[in-house]
Design a protein around this motif. Sequence first.
Motif, PDB file in Angstrom:
ATOM      1  N   VAL A  72       0.828  -1.202   0.000  1.00  0.00           N
ATOM      2  CA  VAL A  72       0.000   0.000   0.000  1.00  0.00           C
ATOM      3  C   VAL A  72       0.868   1.259   0.000  1.00  0.00           C
ATOM      4  O   VAL A  72       0.589   2.227  -0.722  1.00  0.00           O
ATOM      5  CB  VAL A  72      -0.956  -0.022   1.211  1.00  0.00           C
ATOM      6  CG1 VAL A  72      -1.720   1.295   1.324  1.00  0.00           C
ATOM      7  CG2 VAL A  72      -1.941  -1.187   1.089  1.00  0.00           C
ATOM      8  N   ALA A  95       2.250   1.754  -3.417  1.00  0.00           N
ATOM      9  CA  ALA A  95       1.214   2.229  -4.331  1.00  0.00           C
ATOM     10  C   ALA A  95       0.986   3.727  -4.152  1.00  0.00           C
ATOM     11  O   ALA A  95       0.858   4.476  -5.136  1.00  0.00           O
ATOM     12  CB  ALA A  95      -0.083   1.460  -4.096  1.00  0.00           C
ATOM     13  N   ARG A 101      -6.486  -6.052  -0.328  1.00  0.00           N
ATOM     14  CA  ARG A 101      -5.326  -5.202  -0.604  1.00  0.00           C
ATOM     15  C   ARG A 101      -5.288  -4.794  -2.056  1.00  0.00           C
ATOM     16  O   ARG A 101      -5.015  -3.625  -2.388  1.00  0.00           O
ATOM     17  CB  ARG A 101      -4.038  -5.945  -0.236  1.00  0.00           C
ATOM     18  CG  ARG A 101      -2.791  -5.122  -0.466  1.00  0.00           C
ATOM     19  CD  ARG A 101      -1.537  -5.929  -0.212  1.00  0.00           C
ATOM     20  NE  ARG A 101      -1.024  -6.557  -1.413  1.00  0.00           N
ATOM     21  CZ  ARG A 101       0.023  -7.381  -1.439  1.00  0.00           C
ATOM     22  NH1 ARG A 101       0.626  -7.708  -0.298  1.00  0.00           N
ATOM     23  NH2 ARG A 101       0.458  -7.877  -2.565  1.00  0.00           N
ATOM     24  N   SER A 102      -5.558  -5.705  -2.964  1.00  0.00           N
ATOM     25  CA  SER A 102      -5.476  -5.390  -4.391  1.00  0.00           C
ATOM     26  C   SER A 102      -6.517  -4.348  -4.786  1.00  0.00           C
ATOM     27  O   SER A 102      -6.247  -3.465  -5.605  1.00  0.00           O
ATOM     28  CB  SER A 102      -5.633  -6.648  -5.239  1.00  0.00           C
ATOM     29  OG  SER A 102      -6.881  -7.256  -5.025  1.00  0.00           O
ATOM     30  N   THR A 162      -5.079  -0.982  -3.533  1.00  0.00           N
ATOM     31  CA  THR A 162      -3.992  -0.447  -4.353  1.00  0.00           C
ATOM     32  C   THR A 162      -4.510  -0.009  -5.730  1.00  0.00           C
ATOM     33  O   THR A 162      -4.011   0.971  -6.295  1.00  0.00           O
ATOM     34  CB  THR A 162      -2.843  -1.456  -4.504  1.00  0.00           C
ATOM     35  OG1 THR A 162      -3.343  -2.698  -5.000  1.00  0.00           O
ATOM     36  CG2 THR A 162      -2.154  -1.694  -3.162  1.00  0.00           C
TER      37      THR A 162
END
Length: 307
Positions: free
Chosen positions: A34, A37, A286-287, A290
């Motif tokens: 994160v 990103a 998480r994906s 991001t």
Amino acid sequence: MSLDYGIQLPVQSQSTIYAEPWEADAGPADLVAVARAADRAGFAYVAACDHVAIPHRLADAMSTVWYDPVATLAHLAAVTGRVRLLAHVAVVGLRHPLLTAKQYATLDHLSGGRLILGVGAGHVREEFEALGVDFERRGAVLDETLDALRAALGPDEFPSHHGKAFDFEGLGQRPRPAQERVPLWVGGSSPAAVRRAALKGDGWLPQGDPRDRLPAQIETLRRLRGDGAPPLTVGAITEPLYVGAPGWDVGRRTLTGPPEVLAESLRAYGAMGVDQIQVRFRCRSRSELTDQIALFGAEVGPLLDIS
């Protein structure tokens, strides 16, 4: 001029007020992903919170997951290149200012001058009692701590401060911060916190003031700050965001829509006199987070011109 935007990191603090379910099983790799990103997407800062220990009476609501901000931000400094590192907020009254200065000066030195030190009075009585600090006097102690930190994080290898709570001189600390002046942002929305920010801070971090409260708070800041004082970086915490059309229930308070719609709404903060916004994205993984960070940086950030 554009609004700056930053983000409070997930995982490192998991209060039920804002933590997403996926964070419960997340860890260091997720924090790194994160932060990277946000670094790539042009975010001004990533932020970490501060609590030493959470009592049983608050654990269900606050959880006991609170990473140490110095260790967390130092770890992330090593895996990012440009994003600034914000303690939002450090409860500096729990520690002697020389100890705080040693930790955060080292962080600033190691990161090449990317520290922003946000400070707050704290609210968990048991933390203060366990560490032998007077909870009732925390406001007055914070006022003096800010003065002591100005000295201890300044250019002098042997800083000095003489006050009621702290008294030191002739004690050298190196490395010095990389920045000539480490920004001190004051957190909190009480009258005392707003006054503290206006008179002693380089910035103000409100504690979730809704939009309709911000103009009056900002007017108070300006009045107390006075003419001729250095500019104060005024912050705001936005409503939860989701870039695009979510295919799931993101909650009624969440701002959603295409980049132009989100940017138009967020520019209203700039019109109030806000300089930087802290954003938070609803996400299920998480994906997804991001991806939202990347979309915001690429498509919403460039539309935040308030000049």
